[in-house]
Design a protein around this motif. Structure first.
Motif, PDB file in Angstrom:
ATOM      1  N   UNK A  31      46.870  36.745  41.197  1.00 34.87           N
ATOM      2  CA  UNK A  31      45.982  37.327  42.195  1.00 34.87           C
ATOM      3  C   UNK A  31      44.546  37.066  41.757  1.00 34.87           C
ATOM      4  N   UNK A  32      43.706  36.698  42.702  1.00 34.14           N
ATOM      5  CA  UNK A  32      42.305  36.403  42.371  1.00 34.14           C
ATOM      6  C   UNK A  32      41.380  37.268  43.212  1.00 34.14           C
ATOM      7  N   UNK A  33      40.174  37.489  42.730  1.00 28.93           N
ATOM      8  CA  UNK A  33      39.134  38.051  43.585  1.00 28.93           C
ATOM      9  C   UNK A  33      37.845  37.259  43.404  1.00 28.93           C
ATOM     10  N   UNK A  34      36.886  37.516  44.271  1.00 27.42           N
ATOM     11  CA  UNK A  34      35.725  36.638  44.337  1.00 27.42           C
ATOM     12  C   UNK A  34      34.792  36.746  43.135  1.00 27.42           C
ATOM     13  N   UNK A  35      34.959  37.778  42.303  1.00 29.19           N
ATOM     14  CA  UNK A  35      34.068  37.939  41.165  1.00 29.19           C
ATOM     15  C   UNK A  35      34.424  36.999  40.012  1.00 29.19           C
ATOM     16  N   UNK A  36      35.664  37.055  39.551  1.00 28.76           N
ATOM     17  CA  UNK A  36      36.062  36.262  38.391  1.00 28.76           C
ATOM     18  C   UNK A  36      37.034  35.151  38.783  1.00 28.76           C
TER      19      UNK A  36
END
Lengths: 468, 209
Positions: A31-36
């Motif tokens: 899972x990814x998010x826009x920060x890291x």
């Protein structure tokens, strides 16, 4: 051979063992998010590498996006739109599933992941975010990693880990009324220190854990990282199976039956070895609030700030710095301390059950004058469901702001935040210096404590609110 | 990745427990996706007064702002160093500032691995040993430098005393040779494919199309 729950999940993911004992584990979900996540995706792009299995990779916008109604790609955080744009472009290019702004599935990664049936029992899940351990509440082997490790997992579908030692934390008996999973984890960290779980994977067990709802189990595991643990995990049971059934990315049909048969084997064998075991009598757990700048600096709501550590050294120096930052003195009661902000949100406590608990306290009441109160639902789906139940009106009528979903003011990224010296009662996970704004003083607590404190304008035991 | 074999440098004491990655690299300082140029933001809340305003100035009390520690390349810290957020920006900032090694009684697990991946050596030593190293260094920080030898896994104090430390051999080799972890794993492509062939039979439900 007797195996723990953690052993079973770990062993079924070992691709190969290294000479030095580290294992290369297969990673089932990323899972990814826009920060890291953006950094990991950008690094893949630069290195001209490829995501190996895009079907197993998901991404959301949660860390940087604004949570104002009518938000766009422009952010109050300087430079935020670059993170959003890079994430969007590279998600598209990498052919991974993105829950973008405006998508009904958008929300905080660790809220969305269970909600969509992405994290599953017996799966390995990683995300470049330390609170990935949340997903252990479903019986997943989930852990946070850095951007480089995330890139490694994206490119190879594997990660190298040394198997941690294992600890079982047994919550014996049942929780007293008005005491929640958040209080359990704060109580544990206060008793055994913020480094108490260092080097361990922790299985949470015992009757009180069995009694927790799935959402409360996610809260309990969420702060395993604040205990310095590799992760937290709870044996999946019928409640978990019921929770997952029919979710978009959960198995269905024949696959569901196969999954359930496998999941039913995921519990610790009688007599399996733990390197350490802690037993906590739930009768001793009260609503718990932090007073300092580490999650270990927490006390029962009817308690006082503890006396200064006597011995000269790192611990005393750190405590002195905490007290000075928080503007508190040893012996001071935590209850009744005036607050200027009340915040309900974050991957710790922003799910529907959290909002219901807070709303039950807020219903028919008003936030104290001079207090700014904010509720940020954990996902767009949580928000919409809450609105169908009319919870938004309860929050709004009480004087809370009702926001779009995101991590929001759990941390200060240069956009929205709180003012220096302001005291914030917050349902989040970190009370570090400056976490919610430079000079801002954060007190971690359960959603019930936050709601009660918002009403009184001072830190309040929700059990004393009485019926209206 | 930059190799780490031996290093000699000034060590700065920051003997606080539970130094979190928010303190090392505040979120508000992470303004671009880039990994570079972050050293100026290292420990921003502690290093600067009135950061980001017209009145911004260095905090003279903060150790890295003191003349004798301004060239420090080694940090001595309290236990649970780098706890909190997984942000690798914290390690990128340390590396950019010129820190090559951190000596602490224990580390946050994610931070520890992030250090290794960026050629920054995390060393675990006993709290008492770190306190005595800090005392000795403080007598004359620029003269009393520390030596670190990763081949033999020793820290050599200014007094000539040697302190052994342990590091998993996989990590040690990776740092000594400056290897890229993805390149190393890509050599195991056959093993990974073989695992998946078996696993998909055992856990078909775990695979999405």
């Amino acid at each position: 051979m007797k195996y723990t729950l953690f052993d079973k999940v770990w062993n079924d993911h070992v691709v190969t063992q290294q000479d030095d004992g580290a294992d290369l584990l297969h990673i089932d979900r990323i899972f990814l998010h826009e920060r890291t996540g953006s950094a990991a995706l950008a690094s893949i792009e630069e290195g001209e590498r490829k995501i190996k299995n895009p079907a197993h990779v998901f991404c959301t916008m949660d860390h940087i996006v604004d949570t104002f109604p009518g938000r766009t790609d422009q952010t109050t955080m300087p430079g935020g739109s670059e993170f959003i744009k890079v994430t969007r472009d590279l998600s598209l290019k990498g052919n991974i599933t993105l829950f973008d702004l405006g998508d009904e599935r958008q929300g905080i990664s660790h809220v969305v992941s269970p909600e969509q049936g992405i994290a599953l029992p017996g799966c390995t899940v990683i995300c470049p975010d330390s609170h990935t351990c949340t997903l252990g509440g479903l019986g997943a082997l989930a852990t946070g990693v850095g951007s480089s490790e995330c890139e490694h997992a994206l490119v190879t579908e594997t990660l190298r880990f040394s198997k941690p030692k294992q600890m079982r934390v047994v919550f014996a008996g049942q929780l007293k009324s008005g005491v929640s999973a958040k209080d359990m984890i704060l109580h544990l960290i206060a008793a055994y220190s913020a480094a108490g779980g260092s080097g361990y994977a922790i299985e949470f067990a015992g009757p009180a854990v069995d009694s927790l709802t799935v959402e409360a189990r996610l809260t309990l595991c969420n702060m395993a990282v604040e205990f310095s643990a590799f992760t937290g995990i709870i044996a999946p049971d019928d409640k978990v199976f019921e929770y997952l059934k029919g979710r978009p990315y959960a198995p269905s049909g024949e696959s569901w039956q196969q999954a359930k048969e496998y999941w039913a084997t995921l519990s610790t064998d009688d007599g399996a070895h733990f390197d350490q075991e802690i037993v906590i009598d739930c009768a001793t757990i009260s609503p718990t609030v932090t007073w300092g700048t580490s999650p270990q600096e927490a006390i029962s709501i009817d308690g006082q700030v503890p006396p200064l550590v006597l011995e000269e050294g790192d611990a005393r120096r750190s405590m002195e710095q905490s007290l000075a930052y928080m503007g508190l003195k040893p012996g001071q009661s935590i209850q009744g301390l005036p607050i200027q902000v009340a915040f309900i949100g974050s991957c710790t406590n922003s799910r529907l059950s959290d909002l219901r608990i807070a709303a039950a306290i807020l219903k028919g009441r008003k936030v104290a004058s001079g207090v700014r109160a904010i509720c940020v639902p954990g996902s767009t789906q949580v928000k919409q469901t809450a609105e169908k139940e009319g919870l938004d009106q309860i929050f709004l009528n009480a004087g809370f702001e009702w926001r779009e979903s995101g991590c929001s003011m759990c941390f200060y990224a240069g956009g929205e935040g709180f003012v220096s010296g302001e005291r914030v009662i917050t349902s989040t996970n970190r009370n570090f210096e400056g976490r919610q704004g430079p000079g801002c003083r954060s007190h971690l607590a359960s959603p019930a404590t936050v709601a009660a404190s918002a009403i009184n304008g001072a830190i309040t035991d929700s059990r004393k609110m009485g019926a209206l | 990745m930059k190799k780490f074999v031996t290093h000699r440098g000034t060590a700065a004491p920051l003997l606080k427990i539970n130094i979190d990655t928010d303190a090392i690299m505040p979120s508000r300082e992470m303004k671009t996706v880039s990994k570079t140029g972050l050293g100026k933001s290292l420990f921003a809340s502690w290093r600067f007064i009135d950061r980001g305003t017209d009145q911004e100035k260095l905090n003279p009390e903060f150790v890295l702002n003191q003349q004798e520690y301004s060239q420090a390349s080694i940090l001595l810290t309290g236990r649970n160093m780098g706890c909190g957020s997984s942000r690798e920006f914290a390690v990128w900032a340390l590396v950019d500032f010129g820190i090559r090694a951190i000596i602490a009684p224990s580390f946050g697990a994610i931070f520890f691995t992030n250090c290794i991946r960026n050629g920054l050596l995390p060393i675990v030593l006993d709290e008492q040993v770190i306190a005595s190293l800090a005392d000795y260094v403080a007598l004359n920080p620029q003269a009393n430098q520390l030596n670190i030898d990763l081949k033999t896994c020793h820290v050599i104090g200014p007094d000539g005393m040697t302190y052994p430390f342990e590091l998993q051999s996989g990590f040690q080799v990776m740092l000594l040779e400056g290897l890229d972890a993805i390149d190393v794993t890509n050599k195991l492509g056959k093993e990974i494919d073989a695992f998946k062939t078996t696993d998909i039979q055992k856990r078909p439900w775990a695979y999405l199309n």
